[in-house]
Scaffold this motif. Sequence first.
Motif, mmCIF file in Angstrom:
data_model
loop_
_atom_site.group_PDB
_atom_site.id
_atom_site.type_symbol
_atom_site.label_atom_id
_atom_site.label_comp_id
_atom_site.label_asym_id
_atom_site.label_seq_id
_atom_site.Cartn_x
_atom_site.Cartn_y
_atom_site.Cartn_z
ATOM 1 N N ILE A 97 0.734 -1.083 -0.444
ATOM 2 C CA ILE A 97 -0.197 0.001 0.158
ATOM 3 C C ILE A 97 1.006 1.543 0.357
ATOM 4 N N ASP A 98 0.830 1.696 -1.158
ATOM 5 C CA ASP A 98 1.644 3.016 -1.274
ATOM 6 C C ASP A 98 1.331 4.631 -0.789
ATOM 7 N N ARG A 99 2.132 5.802 -0.681
ATOM 8 C CA ARG A 99 1.490 6.836 -0.181
ATOM 9 C C ARG A 99 0.352 7.541 -1.383
ATOM 10 N N ASP A 100 0.464 6.934 -2.424
ATOM 11 C CA ASP A 100 -0.851 7.135 -3.715
ATOM 12 C C ASP A 100 -1.420 6.764 -3.258
ATOM 13 N N GLU A 101 -1.808 5.524 -3.267
ATOM 14 C CA GLU A 101 -2.917 4.428 -2.607
ATOM 15 C C GLU A 101 -3.509 5.838 -1.032
ATOM 16 N N ILE A 102 -2.644 5.508 -0.447
ATOM 17 C CA ILE A 102 -3.410 6.023 1.020
ATOM 18 C C ILE A 102 -4.060 7.564 0.420
ATOM 19 N N ASP A 103 -2.778 8.461 -0.255
ATOM 20 C CA ASP A 103 -3.860 9.767 -0.697
ATOM 21 C C ASP A 103 -5.340 9.745 -0.671
ATOM 22 N N ARG A 104 -5.721 7.971 -1.607
ATOM 23 C CA ARG A 104 -7.216 8.519 -3.133
ATOM 24 C C ARG A 104 -7.960 7.839 -1.298
ATOM 25 N N GLN A 105 -7.386 7.194 -0.423
ATOM 26 C CA GLN A 105 -8.256 5.757 0.527
ATOM 27 C C GLN A 105 -8.269 7.538 0.707
ATOM 28 N N GLN A 106 -7.760 7.832 1.312
ATOM 29 C CA GLN A 106 -8.248 9.110 2.804
ATOM 30 C C GLN A 106 -8.901 8.326 3.976
ATOM 31 N N PRO A 107 -7.939 7.924 4.764
ATOM 32 C CA PRO A 107 -8.318 6.421 5.904
ATOM 33 C C PRO A 107 -8.575 8.104 7.231
ATOM 34 N N ARG A 108 -8.969 7.134 7.868
ATOM 35 C CA ARG A 108 -9.441 8.197 9.383
ATOM 36 C C ARG A 108 -8.062 7.086 10.034
ATOM 37 N N GLN A 109 -7.781 5.702 9.801
ATOM 38 C CA GLN A 109 -7.565 4.926 10.795
ATOM 39 C C GLN A 109 -6.569 4.327 10.032
ATOM 40 N N VAL A 110 -6.106 3.424 10.436
ATOM 41 C CA VAL A 110 -4.618 2.380 9.644
ATOM 42 C C VAL A 110 -5.491 0.690 9.140
ATOM 43 N N SER A 111 -6.855 0.772 9.800
ATOM 44 C CA SER A 111 -8.001 -0.259 9.982
ATOM 45 C C SER A 111 -8.344 0.088 8.446
ATOM 46 N N ASP A 112 -8.172 1.300 8.729
ATOM 47 C CA ASP A 112 -9.232 1.197 6.779
ATOM 48 C C ASP A 112 -8.601 0.857 6.185
ATOM 49 N N LEU A 113 -7.111 0.421 5.766
ATOM 50 C CA LEU A 113 -6.234 0.235 4.747
ATOM 51 C C LEU A 113 -6.948 -1.206 4.527
ATOM 52 N N LEU A 114 -6.285 -1.371 5.710
ATOM 53 C CA LEU A 114 -5.631 -3.470 5.726
ATOM 54 C C LEU A 114 -6.908 -3.781 5.764
ATOM 55 N N GLN A 115 -8.566 -3.173 6.207
ATOM 56 C CA GLN A 115 -9.384 -4.309 6.275
ATOM 57 C C GLN A 115 -9.861 -5.002 5.133
ATOM 58 N N GLY A 116 -10.420 -6.057 5.072
ATOM 59 C CA GLY A 116 -10.716 -6.785 3.910
ATOM 60 C C GLY A 116 -9.438 -6.635 3.005
ATOM 61 N N ARG A 117 -7.726 -7.184 2.858
ATOM 62 C CA ARG A 117 -6.976 -7.556 1.956
ATOM 63 C C ARG A 117 -7.085 -9.094 2.321
ATOM 64 N N ALA A 118 -5.826 -9.694 0.954
ATOM 65 C CA ALA A 118 -5.850 -11.221 1.132
ATOM 66 C C ALA A 118 -5.291 -11.186 2.175
ATOM 67 N N GLY A 119 -5.920 -12.473 2.727
ATOM 68 C CA GLY A 119 -5.678 -13.182 3.859
ATOM 69 C C GLY A 119 -6.058 -11.836 4.701
ATOM 70 N N THR A 120 -6.127 -10.960 5.698
ATOM 71 C CA THR A 120 -6.248 -10.104 6.307
ATOM 72 C C THR A 120 -7.572 -9.940 6.463
ATOM 73 N N SER A 121 -7.780 -9.984 8.099
ATOM 74 C CA SER A 121 -9.004 -9.636 8.664
ATOM 75 C C SER A 121 -8.930 -8.482 9.962
ATOM 76 N N LEU A 122 -9.820 -7.605 10.586
ATOM 77 C CA LEU A 122 -9.364 -6.978 11.091
ATOM 78 C C LEU A 122 -10.478 -6.916 12.078
ATOM 79 N N THR A 123 -10.262 -6.997 13.751
ATOM 80 C CA THR A 123 -12.062 -6.124 14.371
ATOM 81 C C THR A 123 -11.498 -5.393 15.477
ATOM 82 N N THR A 124 -12.303 -4.366 15.721
ATOM 83 C CA THR A 124 -12.334 -3.598 16.625
ATOM 84 C C THR A 124 -13.375 -3.267 17.343
ATOM 85 N N ASN A 125 -12.669 -3.261 18.818
ATOM 86 C CA ASN A 125 -14.218 -2.798 19.919
ATOM 87 C C ASN A 125 -14.457 -1.478 19.720
ATOM 88 N N GLY A 126 -14.709 -0.944 18.281
ATOM 89 C CA GLY A 126 -15.676 -0.101 18.812
ATOM 90 C C GLY A 126 -14.736 1.087 17.310
#
Length: 635
Positions: A55-84
Amino acid sequence: MHKKRVLLAGVAAGLGATSASAEMRLAVTDLETVVVTPTRTAQTVDQSLSSVSVIDRDEIDRQQPRQVSDLLQGRAGTSLTTNGPFGKDTSLFMRGTESDHTLLLVDGVRMGSATTGGASWQYLPPSEIERIEVVRGPRSSIYGADAIGGVVQVFTREGEEGPPRVNVFTGGGSFNTYEYGAGVAGGTEDTRYSLSAGHFHTDGINVQDDVGDDDDDGYTHTTASGKVSHWFTPSVEVFGNFLYAEGESDFDAEDCDFDVFPVQCQPYSSAHNEFTQVALRGGGRVSITDYWQTEISFSQSRDESDTYYENELDGYFDTRRDMASWHNEFYLGRDLDFVAGVDWRQDHVDGLSSMWSPGNDEFEEDSRYNIGAYQVLTAELGSHQLQGSLRYDDNEEFGGYTTGQLAWGWQVTDTWQTRASYGTAFKAPTFNQLYAPEYQTAWGTYRSNPNLNPEESASAELGVRWQDRQMYLDASVFQTEIDDLIANREVETDQNQFVNVNEALIRGAEAEIGAEWEDWQLSGAYTYLDHEDRETGNELRRRPNHSARLDIDRELGDFSFGATGIARGRSYDDEDNDVRLSGYGLLNLRTSYAFTPEWSLRGTLENALDKDYEMADGYNQPGRAVYVSIHFEQE
């Protein structure tokens, strides 16, 4: 050599640069992505023989995430759980392994808490990140403990040759959210530098309806990062980097009287955690010959958390890791590379909790060391490639431990590659599991266990990759068996202790696709998991059986538009599989307008369909939300 070293300066800054021969080998094409995390040396994705996402800076700029979990959620082989949302506890499950089975590195610095064993993913600031490399599959034979599921390495912003370039941003939106930050980066032919800082605040949402008060649970953090490197000669470089984050995260809590039945609980009027995260690293690299480069580095990470109820300190847990590394790269011939090194680490912990029994309020041991020696050999034999890695760790608590990995790749055509690998890994018991003082609740007494063994794993993978100039497809199937999983079990009536009991079997398949066509950019991922606790036959908690992600972006002159769709299958919140978490789908929309080459206006509509969903039972997630920001980036 002086010009060639610039080619990989960006990706090599985190874990080590490459010598002239390696740079020439990688300079053949600028179309292939170069990564350093899989083997601790710069290679293209194909050469790494690994399942890797970048995930490079260009993609981060396009995605405009509030949290790193927004970038990683749903990627191949990867899932995240947040308590809020917004700074709340976040768990990352890589290929179905435990949340503390993925190693987090920040510019080569090992992060995480030695007391809980996991990394604080929720405190990573997206505004400070240049790129993220996600390596799926065991990597203990290279990095030691904790890398059963994989490794995620975050690289902070970097400078390039040229005059100082300034970037500034500010924005805000739903839940009284606002953020701002600034940075400067640049360099000369011999020196690179970058310095940036940012601040984020949100009132958040009420995370739990039936626990604590009904107020919103906010989050605030302030961050800073910096990186500098200087070449004294074409073969001698020194470098340094840091990341600092501090802030406060509110949560819901209750004060319960366990001496009466039924238990009586009253909500606290306020409860929050104050945290500090630090990563420091410095060292030097020397190209002793054209075929041997060595690097020595010293680093430190800190993970500190203080808990307050109604503004009174209730407890704290502080981890400090002091580390040193000697890393060597040998280029023995056109088709033979050898990497070898030694890592040293000393963990220190300090903690206090109101739950601990009076008079028994200290860890039995508050420090331990680990020394590891590793080696990686890569050989190219025509269209075939072989790679083997071996590591031996000597730990003060559990003694010696050896892990290894073998991988084979076959370049079938110019665009097709197949790969296969088998590797072992382990997870060291945490200080909480080994040495924490006992504590009592209405459900019994809980104790640590200094006789725990490390958790062990064996993993196998088959993969295929197809790539041309505008598109790539990567797919793999995998299996992981984990023994001696550590769990808290009742060993006697009302007496609970950490013990090695569980065994887990995880099978799965994953696929990732990316394409660029004219003004369109597309990326997608899908993961299937079949997993069970072999002691009970139940599924492992909070791992979805299916997950998928699709990102689509389109540029229309000065405008750009994009969407992210995330789908997550059902899972269970508890080990007994009694509490079912329903699957869900989310749609996030985004746009930006560049009204000059340096100024842009960006906006996102998150959870556009206003879905009601949970990642953990009883923890709310935000509904539809809007955010707008303005950015200045000097060219």
